[in-house]
Motif scaffolding. Structure first.
Motif, PDB file in Angstrom:
ATOM      1  N   LYS A  34       6.053 -11.708  -7.913  1.00 40.31           N
ATOM      2  CA  LYS A  34       6.236 -12.665  -9.009  1.00 40.31           C
ATOM      3  C   LYS A  34       7.562 -12.468  -9.723  1.00 40.31           C
ATOM      4  CE  LYS A  34       1.286 -13.298  -9.882  1.00 40.31           C
ATOM      5  NZ  LYS A  34       0.168 -13.097 -10.843  1.00 40.31           N
ATOM      6  N   GLY A  35       8.038 -11.234  -9.782  1.00 38.93           N
ATOM      7  CA  GLY A  35       9.277 -10.980 -10.504  1.00 38.93           C
ATOM      8  C   GLY A  35      10.526 -11.254  -9.706  1.00 38.93           C
ATOM      9  N   TRP A  36      10.514 -10.921  -8.397  1.00 39.04           N
ATOM     10  CA  TRP A  36      11.753 -10.999  -7.629  1.00 39.04           C
ATOM     11  C   TRP A  36      11.570 -11.537  -6.208  1.00 39.04           C
ATOM     12  CZ3 TRP A  36      10.147  -6.664 -10.433  1.00 39.04           C
ATOM     13  CH2 TRP A  36      10.873  -6.397 -11.594  1.00 39.04           C
ATOM     14  N   ASN A  37      10.357 -11.913  -5.836  1.00 35.04           N
ATOM     15  CA  ASN A  37      10.053 -12.401  -4.489  1.00 35.04           C
ATOM     16  C   ASN A  37      10.436 -11.371  -3.419  1.00 35.04           C
ATOM     17  OD1 ASN A  37       8.991 -14.312  -2.656  1.00 35.04           O
ATOM     18  ND2 ASN A  37      11.044 -15.013  -2.135  1.00 35.04           N
ATOM     19  N   VAL A  38      10.095 -10.104  -3.670  1.00 35.64           N
ATOM     20  CA  VAL A  38      10.284  -9.046  -2.688  1.00 35.64           C
ATOM     21  C   VAL A  38       8.974  -8.271  -2.570  1.00 35.64           C
ATOM     22  CG1 VAL A  38      12.751  -8.827  -3.123  1.00 35.64           C
ATOM     23  CG2 VAL A  38      11.144  -7.397  -4.413  1.00 35.64           C
ATOM     24  N   THR A  39       8.918  -7.357  -1.608  1.00 35.43           N
ATOM     25  CA  THR A  39       7.704  -6.558  -1.438  1.00 35.43           C
ATOM     26  C   THR A  39       8.016  -5.263  -0.723  1.00 35.43           C
ATOM     27  OG1 THR A  39       5.359  -6.699  -0.818  1.00 35.43           O
ATOM     28  CG2 THR A  39       6.981  -7.456   0.806  1.00 35.43           C
ATOM     29  N   LEU A  40       7.005  -4.434  -0.585  1.00 39.51           N
ATOM     30  CA  LEU A  40       7.033  -3.236   0.246  1.00 39.51           C
ATOM     31  C   LEU A  40       5.942  -3.375   1.300  1.00 39.51           C
ATOM     32  CD1 LEU A  40       7.432  -0.521  -2.531  1.00 39.51           C
ATOM     33  CD2 LEU A  40       9.115  -1.060  -0.772  1.00 39.51           C
ATOM     34  N   PRO A  41       6.157  -2.861   2.517  1.00 38.81           N
ATOM     35  CA  PRO A  41       5.181  -3.035   3.606  1.00 38.81           C
ATOM     36  C   PRO A  41       4.048  -2.024   3.537  1.00 38.81           C
ATOM     37  CG  PRO A  41       7.108  -1.896   4.423  1.00 38.81           C
ATOM     38  CD  PRO A  41       7.407  -2.236   2.998  1.00 38.81           C
ATOM     39  N   GLY A  42       3.318  -2.032   2.408  1.00 38.49           N
ATOM     40  CA  GLY A  42       2.287  -1.037   2.178  1.00 38.49           C
ATOM     41  C   GLY A  42       0.898  -1.473   2.593  1.00 38.49           C
ATOM     42  N   GLY A  43      -0.081  -0.662   2.226  1.00 37.46           N
ATOM     43  CA  GLY A  43      -1.454  -0.832   2.688  1.00 37.46           C
ATOM     44  C   GLY A  43      -2.202  -1.967   2.026  1.00 37.46           C
ATOM     45  N   VAL A  44      -3.401  -2.248   2.536  1.00 35.39           N
ATOM     46  CA  VAL A  44      -4.170  -3.408   2.077  1.00 35.39           C
ATOM     47  C   VAL A  44      -5.069  -3.090   0.886  1.00 35.39           C
ATOM     48  CG1 VAL A  44      -4.155  -4.447   4.369  1.00 35.39           C
ATOM     49  CG2 VAL A  44      -6.075  -3.003   3.704  1.00 35.39           C
ATOM     50  N   CYS A  45      -5.402  -1.814   0.661  1.00 34.28           N
ATOM     51  CA  CYS A  45      -6.324  -1.506  -0.436  1.00 34.28           C
ATOM     52  C   CYS A  45      -5.580  -1.561  -1.762  1.00 34.28           C
ATOM     53  CB  CYS A  45      -6.950  -0.133  -0.237  1.00 34.28           C
ATOM     54  SG  CYS A  45      -8.187   0.245  -1.495  1.00 34.28           S
ATOM     55  N   PRO A  46      -5.969  -2.433  -2.693  1.00 29.20           N
ATOM     56  CA  PRO A  46      -5.184  -2.643  -3.913  1.00 29.20           C
ATOM     57  C   PRO A  46      -5.250  -1.513  -4.915  1.00 29.20           C
ATOM     58  CG  PRO A  46      -7.207  -3.933  -3.994  1.00 29.20           C
ATOM     59  CD  PRO A  46      -7.141  -3.348  -2.625  1.00 29.20           C
ATOM     60  N   THR A  47      -6.218  -0.595  -4.788  1.00 31.83           N
ATOM     61  CA  THR A  47      -6.372   0.456  -5.791  1.00 31.83           C
ATOM     62  C   THR A  47      -5.777   1.800  -5.359  1.00 31.83           C
ATOM     63  OG1 THR A  47      -8.595   0.940  -4.955  1.00 31.83           O
ATOM     64  CG2 THR A  47      -8.415  -0.616  -6.793  1.00 31.83           C
ATOM     65  N   VAL A  48      -5.088   1.833  -4.246  1.00 29.35           N
ATOM     66  CA  VAL A  48      -4.391   3.045  -3.827  1.00 29.35           C
ATOM     67  C   VAL A  48      -3.137   3.215  -4.685  1.00 29.35           C
ATOM     68  CG1 VAL A  48      -3.012   4.044  -1.953  1.00 29.35           C
ATOM     69  CG2 VAL A  48      -5.262   3.083  -1.472  1.00 29.35           C
ATOM     70  N   GLY A  49      -2.868   4.431  -5.145  1.00 24.31           N
ATOM     71  CA  GLY A  49      -1.666   4.704  -5.917  1.00 24.31           C
ATOM     72  C   GLY A  49      -0.462   4.859  -5.011  1.00 24.31           C
ATOM     73  N   ILE A  50       0.666   4.298  -5.432  1.00 26.39           N
ATOM     74  CA  ILE A  50       1.845   4.359  -4.563  1.00 26.39           C
ATOM     75  C   ILE A  50       2.378   5.776  -4.447  1.00 26.39           C
ATOM     76  CG2 ILE A  50       3.617   3.905  -6.310  1.00 26.39           C
ATOM     77  CD1 ILE A  50       4.824   1.977  -4.070  1.00 26.39           C
ATOM     78  N   GLY A  51       2.074   6.645  -5.432  1.00 23.56           N
ATOM     79  CA  GLY A  51       2.574   8.006  -5.380  1.00 23.56           C
ATOM     80  C   GLY A  51       2.168   8.737  -4.120  1.00 23.56           C
ATOM     81  N   GLY A  52       0.886   8.760  -3.811  1.00 18.69           N
ATOM     82  CA  GLY A  52       0.430   9.413  -2.596  1.00 18.69           C
ATOM     83  C   GLY A  52       0.697   8.597  -1.352  1.00 18.69           C
ATOM     84  N   HIS A  53       0.723   7.267  -1.499  1.00 17.91           N
ATOM     85  CA  HIS A  53       0.892   6.379  -0.351  1.00 17.91           C
ATOM     86  C   HIS A  53       2.249   6.588   0.314  1.00 17.91           C
ATOM     87  CE1 HIS A  53      -0.225   2.940   2.072  1.00 17.91           C
ATOM     88  NE2 HIS A  53       0.842   2.253   1.711  1.00 17.91           N
ATOM     89  N   VAL A  54       3.306   6.492  -0.461  1.00 19.46           N
ATOM     90  CA  VAL A  54       4.650   6.634   0.117  1.00 19.46           C
ATOM     91  C   VAL A  54       4.915   8.066   0.537  1.00 19.46           C
ATOM     92  CG1 VAL A  54       5.791   7.010  -2.106  1.00 19.46           C
ATOM     93  CG2 VAL A  54       7.086   6.064  -0.214  1.00 19.46           C
ATOM     94  N   ALA A  55       4.265   9.037  -0.119  1.00 16.78           N
ATOM     95  CA  ALA A  55       4.489  10.439   0.235  1.00 16.78           C
ATOM     96  C   ALA A  55       4.147  10.719   1.689  1.00 16.78           C
ATOM     97  CB  ALA A  55       3.669  11.353  -0.684  1.00 16.78           C
ATOM     98  N   GLY A  56       3.147  10.026   2.239  1.00 16.64           N
ATOM     99  CA  GLY A  56       2.762  10.215   3.631  1.00 16.64           C
ATOM    100  C   GLY A  56       3.378   9.221   4.587  1.00 16.64           C
ATOM    101  N   GLY A  57       4.147   8.294   4.083  1.00 17.59           N
ATOM    102  CA  GLY A  57       4.766   7.257   4.914  1.00 17.59           C
ATOM    103  C   GLY A  57       4.423   5.880   4.402  1.00 17.59           C
ATOM    104  N   GLY A  58       3.116   5.555   4.395  1.00 24.72           N
ATOM    105  CA  GLY A  58       2.657   4.282   3.849  1.00 24.72           C
ATOM    106  C   GLY A  58       2.848   3.123   4.812  1.00 24.72           C
ATOM    107  N   TYR A  59       1.759   2.589   5.354  1.00 25.68           N
ATOM    108  CA  TYR A  59       1.852   1.469   6.297  1.00 25.68           C
ATOM    109  C   TYR A  59       0.982   0.314   5.837  1.00 25.68           C
ATOM    110  CZ  TYR A  59      -2.641   3.300   7.843  1.00 25.68           C
ATOM    111  OH  TYR A  59      -3.939   3.741   7.869  1.00 25.68           O
ATOM    112  N   GLY A  60       1.214  -0.862   6.417  1.00 27.84           N
ATOM    113  CA  GLY A  60       0.411  -2.036   6.104  1.00 27.84           C
ATOM    114  C   GLY A  60       0.640  -3.128   7.125  1.00 27.84           C
ATOM    115  N   LEU A  61       0.145  -4.314   6.818  1.00 29.70           N
ATOM    116  CA  LEU A  61       0.214  -5.426   7.767  1.00 29.70           C
ATOM    117  C   LEU A  61       1.622  -5.967   7.956  1.00 29.70           C
ATOM    118  CD1 LEU A  61      -3.039  -7.410   6.840  1.00 29.70           C
ATOM    119  CD2 LEU A  61      -2.661  -5.844   8.770  1.00 29.70           C
ATOM    120  N   LEU A  62       2.565  -5.559   7.120  1.00 33.23           N
ATOM    121  CA  LEU A  62       3.961  -5.966   7.303  1.00 33.23           C
ATOM    122  C   LEU A  62       4.813  -4.873   7.939  1.00 33.23           C
ATOM    123  CD1 LEU A  62       4.701  -7.848   3.936  1.00 33.23           C
ATOM    124  CD2 LEU A  62       4.091  -8.832   6.152  1.00 33.23           C
ATOM    125  N   SER A  63       4.201  -3.753   8.321  1.00 40.04           N
ATOM    126  CA  SER A  63       4.987  -2.628   8.824  1.00 40.04           C
ATOM    127  C   SER A  63       5.610  -2.886  10.182  1.00 40.04           C
ATOM    128  CB  SER A  63       4.113  -1.369   8.888  1.00 40.04           C
ATOM    129  OG  SER A  63       3.849  -0.880   7.600  1.00 40.04           O
TER     130      SER A  63
END
Length: 558
Positions: free
Chosen positions: A168-197
Motif C-alpha cells: 500500500k505504501g510503495w507497491n513493493v514486496t518481499l518474497p516471504g512466507g504465506v503465514c501472516p503471523t510469522v515475525g520477520i525477525g526469525g523468518h529472514v534469519a533462516g532465509g525466508g521463502y514464499g510463493l514469489l521465491s
C-alpha cells in the motif's frame, strides 16, 4: 578490571560476590536506565541512540516477571509444546532498550533468548534454561530509510503487516512466507521463502544490512551495523544473518532491504513489485477415490515438474504451487497454485501445469482458477488453513527435506503407508510438497549468503499439529516414522546428495542431533548449512565469542 583474559571475565560474569560484576534478580527487573549509566561509566559501550532517547513514540521498557498477570501470555509462543519459566520477559521498544537488557543479563550471568513472532517448532526461545526472554513484538515499525535507499523493518513486524505496508505504501514486496503471523525477525534469519521465491529468490537475498546487538569477549554489549557492501569490515556478520539462523550471533534490531542491482532513490524501485493480479487454482483431492497408483503418479508428477523447471531460466518462475497432503482421516487434501496473471499466456501456463501434475491420476478440477488482486490472494492463502497456521492452542512438530530430484517410487510408497495408516488418525498430520525452491533462488552460489539450498527443486515439509499433551508421543512418533521410512536408504534424513539437499533451519527438527534417530553419520550442521557452517563458526567466534546467544541447535564456537 576489564584488562584480563576472556576466560577470567566469563568466570566473573557468572560468579556472585564480584564487585561491580553481578546484578541481583531484583536489579535485573528494575528497568533499563541504570544499565546505561553503568556501561557508560565503566566500559565505553556504544553511545545511546539519540533518536530513541528523544522520540516520544518509542514505548518505555516493559518488564514482566512471575506473578504478573501478563506472565503466562509471554512465556509461550505459537507452539504450545514449549513453555518457559524465565525470571523476566523484557518487552523491548527500541535498540537502546535491547542493548541495556542484554548488558544487564550478561552482567548477571543470565541466559538470554529472543522472540520476534513466536513461531518455532523447537525450544529455541522457550527453553527451560532461559532466564531472560527479550521479546521484540513491540519493535514492528516498517518504513523507508532515505540515507540507505532501503526499506527498514524492525524484527517484530509480522509478515502480513509487512506485505500490507509495503504494497500500500510503495507497491513493493518481499518474497516471504504465506503465514501472516510469522515475525520477520526469525523468518529472514533462516532465509525466508514464499510463493514469489521462484521469481525473486528468498527474503535474505534482498537483505542490504542489519543492525545487531552483540557481546564481545569482555562481556560488553554494543550495537553494530553490517552490510553486504564488499568494503564493509562487518560484512561477515551480514553474510551470517542472511540465512544462518536466528539466535546465533546477537539480536537483530533493524533489517534494511534493497534488492541487489537496485538503483536510484525512488522507493518503488528498491524492492520487487508484486503482481497486480494473480490466478489462483485450488484443486481438491478426495481420499476415498484416490488409489495408491494415482497417489504415486501425483507425487511423481509434482517432483518431475519442479525438477524440470528448477533453473532460473525456466519460463515458469512466475508460478508456484503446493500440495498439502493430509492424513487420510482428513477425508481429502488440496493443491494450491498461483501465477502472475500479467505473464503472457498465464492462463494457458497454469492449465498446462495442472495437466502435468494431475496427468494419469484421474483428478479433475471442479472449477476454474480465480483471478484475484495479489494482496487479496495473499490474505486468502495465508488464512485458508487456520488449524495448522493460526490456531494458538496447537502443539506441533516438523521435519523438512529439500529435494533436488523427485521422490523415488519406494519413497512414495513410504509416504502412502504413513498417510493411510489405520492405526493412527489425525487430520492435521501433513506432508506438504512446496514449490518455493528453484528458479531465482538457484541463481546464486551456495556460499553467496549463509542460506545454502541453491540447487533444490522443491521443499517437502512433514508437519503434525495436535492439542492434547497426553498424545505427544503418538503424534511425534507418526512424524518420525513417515520421515525416516521415506529416507531410510540414507539413514533417515535427506543428506545432501544428487537427490536431496538437506534440511531447513527455520523448520527445526528436535531429533536432528540424536544419533539414535539421525543415523546418517552426517552432522546436523551439514544438513542445515552444508558447506557454509565453517563460515558461520568463524562469524560466531568473532561476534559472539562468549556464546551469549545460544539455543539447542545454535551455531557452535569453533
Amino acid at each position: 578490571m576489564f584488562r584480563t583474559s576472556a576466560g577470567a571475565v566469563q568466570r566473573r560474569l557468572s560468579c556472585p560476590g564480584r564487585t561491580g560484576m553481578t546484578i541481583s534478580r531484583r536489579g535485573l527487573l528494575v528497568g533499563a536506565a541504570a544499565a546505561t549509566g553503568a556501561m557508560t561509566a565503566g566500559v565505553g559501550a556504544a553511545p545511546a541512540l539519540a533518536d530513541e532517547q528523544t522520540n516520544p513514540a518509542v514505548p518505555a521498557a516493559r518488564i514482566v516477571a512471575p506473578g504478573d498477570a501478563r506472565y503466562p501470555d509471554v512465556v509461550v509462543g505459537n507452539n504450545q509444546r514449549f513453555v518457559a519459566a524465565p525470571e523476566a520477559v523484557f518487552l523491548a521498544g527500541s535498540t537502546q532498550q535491547v542493548l541495556d537488557a542484554v548488558q544487564k543479563a550478561v552482567w548477571a550471568g543470565k541466559r538470554i533468548s529472543v522472540r520476534s513472532g513466536g513461531h518455532c517448532y523447537a525450544d529455541f526461545v522457550y527453553h527451560s534454561a532461559t532466564k531472560v526472554i527479550i521479546d521484540m513484538s513491540a519493535m514492528n515499525a516498517i518504513g523507508y530509510d532515505q540515507t540507505r535507499n532501503a526499506f527498514v523493518i524492525q524484527p517484530g513486524a509480522l509478515l502480513g503487516q509487512v506485505y500490507e505496508t509495503l504494497k500500500k505504501g510503495w507497491n513493493v514486496t518481499l518474497p516471504g512466507g504465506v503465514c501472516p503471523t510469522v515475525g520477520i525477525g526469525g523468518h529472514v534469519a533462516g532465509g525466508g521463502y514464499g510463493l514469489l521465491s521462484r521469481r525473486y529468490g528468498v527474503v535474505a537475498d534482498h537483505l542490504e544490512a542489519v543492525e545487531m546487538v552483540v557481546v564481545d569477549k569482555l562481556g560488553v554489549a554494543r550495537v553494530v551495523v553490517a552490510s553486504r557492501n564488499s568494503a564493509d569490515v562487518n560484512r561477515d556478520l551480514w553474510w551470517a544473518a542472511a540465512g544462518g539462523g536466528g539466535g546465533n550471533f546477537g539480536i537483530v534490531t533493524k533489517y534494511w532491504f534493497r534488492s541487489v542491482g537496485a538503483s536510484g532513490t525512488t522507493p518503488g524501485q528498491q524492492l520487487p513489485q508484486p503482481p497486480a493480479e494473480v490466478l489462483v487454482s485450488s484443486l481438491p483431492v478426495g481420499w476415498p477415490t484416490l488409489t495408491q497408483a494415482a497417489f504415486t503418479t501425483l507425487v511423481r508428477n509434482f517432483g518431475t515438474w519442479y525438477e524440470r523447471n528448477a533453473d532460473p531460466s525456466s519460463p515458469y518462475t512466475a508460478l508456484s504451487g503446493a500440495a498439502f497432503i493430509t492424513h487420510r482421516s482428513a477425508g481429502g487434501f488440496g493443491l494450491v497454485t498461483q501465477i502472475d496473471a500479467a505473464v503472457p499466456d498465464a492462463a494457458r501456463m497454469l492449465d498446462e501445469y495442472l495437466a502435468a501434475i494431475t496427468q494419469g491420476t484421474g483428478i479433475v478440477a471442479p472449477y476454474p482458477p480465480r483471478r484475484l488482486r495479489w494482496l487479496a490472494a495473499t490474505r486468502l492463502i495465508g488464512t485458508s488453513n487456520p488449524a495448522t497456521m493460526l490456531d494458538p492452542t496447537m502443539r506441533s512438530t516438523v521435519k523438512s527435506a529439500y529435494m533436488r530430484k523427485g521422490f523415488t517410487d519406494s519413497q512414495i510408497a513410504a509416504l502412502w503407508r504413513g498417510l493411510t495408516r489405520t492405526d493412527y488418525a489425525n487430520p492435521n498430520a501433513t506432508v506438504q510438497l512446496t514449490g518455493v525452491a528453484g528458479g531465482r533462488v538457484n541463481s546464486l552460489s551456495e556460499s553467496a549468503t549463509a542460506y545454502p539450498h541453491r540447487n533444490a527443486s522443491f521443499l517437502t515439509l512433514f508437519e503434525n499439529f495436535w492439542m492434547d499433551p497426553s498424545q505427544d508421543a503418538a503424534h511425534v512418533g507418526w512424524l518420525r516414522d513417515i520421515y525416516h521410512q521415506t529416507f531410510a536408504d540414507t539413514g533417515g534424513y535427506p543428506v545432501p546428495n544428487l537427490q536431496t539437499d538437506g534440511c531447513y533451519i527455520n523448520s527445526p527438527d528436535m531429533d536432528i542431533r540424536d544419533p539414535a534417530i539421525n543415523r546418517t553419520g552426517v552432522p546436523w550442521s551439514t544438513l542445515y548449512y552444508k558447506g557454509n557452517y565453517a563460515g558461520l563458526q568463524r562469524a560466531k567466534a568473532r561476534w559472539d565469542p562468549l556464546n551469549t546467544f545460544r539455543h539447542s541447535q545454535s551455531v557452535e564456537l569453533p
